[in-house]
Design an enzyme around this catalytic site. Structure first.
Site, mmCIF file in Angstrom:
data_model
loop_
_atom_site.group_PDB
_atom_site.id
_atom_site.type_symbol
_atom_site.label_atom_id
_atom_site.label_comp_id
_atom_site.label_asym_id
_atom_site.label_seq_id
_atom_site.Cartn_x
_atom_site.Cartn_y
_atom_site.Cartn_z
ATOM 1 N N ASP A 31 -7.083 4.768 -2.221
ATOM 2 C CA ASP A 31 -6.424 3.774 -3.058
ATOM 3 C C ASP A 31 -5.549 4.417 -4.136
ATOM 4 O OD1 ASP A 31 -5.874 1.253 -4.041
ATOM 5 O OD2 ASP A 31 -7.709 1.147 -5.239
ATOM 6 N N ASN A 83 -4.509 -6.276 3.906
ATOM 7 C CA ASN A 83 -3.214 -5.610 3.760
ATOM 8 C C ASN A 83 -2.081 -6.310 4.525
ATOM 9 O OD1 ASN A 83 -4.509 -2.181 3.577
ATOM 10 N ND2 ASN A 83 -4.153 -3.679 1.967
#
Ligand code: V07
Length: 254
Positions: free
Chosen positions: A32, A80
């Site tokens: 991330d 996503n």
């Protein structure tokens, strides 16, 4: 790695000893902070994803060096898909780009590539690249490199519930035979040990729908760098912190 203690060197060349029974077998990482890393430098998000791929390459090398048995990396979540189409298209080309450059090294290192996640929804070219890596490394016996791709933990649990329900409906399974082993066997991670250690860089203190069942007993390690800045030394520090923590699995140690 067949010998007992492993000597490794940190950046300051300080020698550290890692005992094989205090090294996590399975490490999971949420890669991330790539977009924020890029924004901080005035670069497009795609540059962040590229830098994230370089960090992944470094981390695979380090994990292999430290004798980690399974490395699971969160490459693309089911959430996503909500990102702009152009960014999703770019991300879906990264598996083939990564494997074009890195598959020979993975093969040379006896790494076995697997995937956890749903194939439905992934572009054909992405599946083709991943499947090629899986089949070319299927007989390898070294570190397992598990790509969580189009992965979401709740969807995975729903999939397991549906499959188990079908077995019950078909009469091949009794309701009272359902146990934790059977549930685990219907997850994407069937056959893998649970992660011992989760690493999440970039300062976010959340699981974000990643391996909710599998992380039940994992040590959680949150690191204050964006993923593209994650280095061997961060992995080593996380392993050292892990080896110093007492994992009691809810029991009391005498
Ligand atoms: C992706 C690079 C790493 C940082 C996180 C986001 C961007 C490697 C892969 C990959 C996936 C499957 C596979 C081989 C490689 C990948 C996506 C994004 C979608 F078999 N990096 N990487 N896949 N990033």
């Amino acid at each position: 790695m067949s010998f007992s203690w492993k000597k490794v060197f940190s950046k300051k060349n300080k020698q550290t000893e890692i005992s094989p029974d205090s090294v996590p077998k399975h490490i999971a990482i949420i890669m991330d902070g790539n977009g924020r890393w890029a924004a901080q430098r005035g670069l497009p998000r795609t540059a962040g994803h590229h830098a994230g791929m370089v960090a992944l390459r470094r981390t695979i090398r380090a994990a292999d060096e430290f004798g980690i048995k399974v490395l699971t990396v969160y490459a693309f979540s089911t959430e996503n898909w909500k990102r702009p189409v152009a960014e999703v298209d770019f991300l879906m080309r990264l598996p083939s780009e990564f494997l074009r450059t890195d598959l020979p090294e993975l093969i040379a290192k006896n790494v076995k590539v697997i995937m956890s996640g749903s194939r439905t929804g992934l572009p054909r070219h992405t599946i083709k690249a991943v499947d090629e890596a899986i089949s070319k490394t299927a007989n390898n016996t070294g570190m397992i490199l598990n790509f969580a791709l189009n992965y979401g933990s709740r969807a995975e649990i729903v999939k397991a519930v549906r499959e188990i329900s079908q077995a019950v409906a078909a009469g091949s399974l009794q309701v009272n035979e359902i146990n934790e082993k059977i549930v685990a066997d219907h997850l994407y991670t069937a056959g893998l040990p649970d992660p011992d250690l989760l690493i999440r860089p970039s300062g976010e203190i959340r699981l974000s729908n990643f391996l909710l069942w599998q992380l039940a007993y994992a040590e959680l390690c949150f690191v204050e760098v964006y993923w593209p800045d994650f280095k061997r030394e961060h992995l080593l520090a996380a392993i050292e912190a892990f080896s110093q923590r007492d994992r009691r699995f809810g029991t009391i140690k005498l």
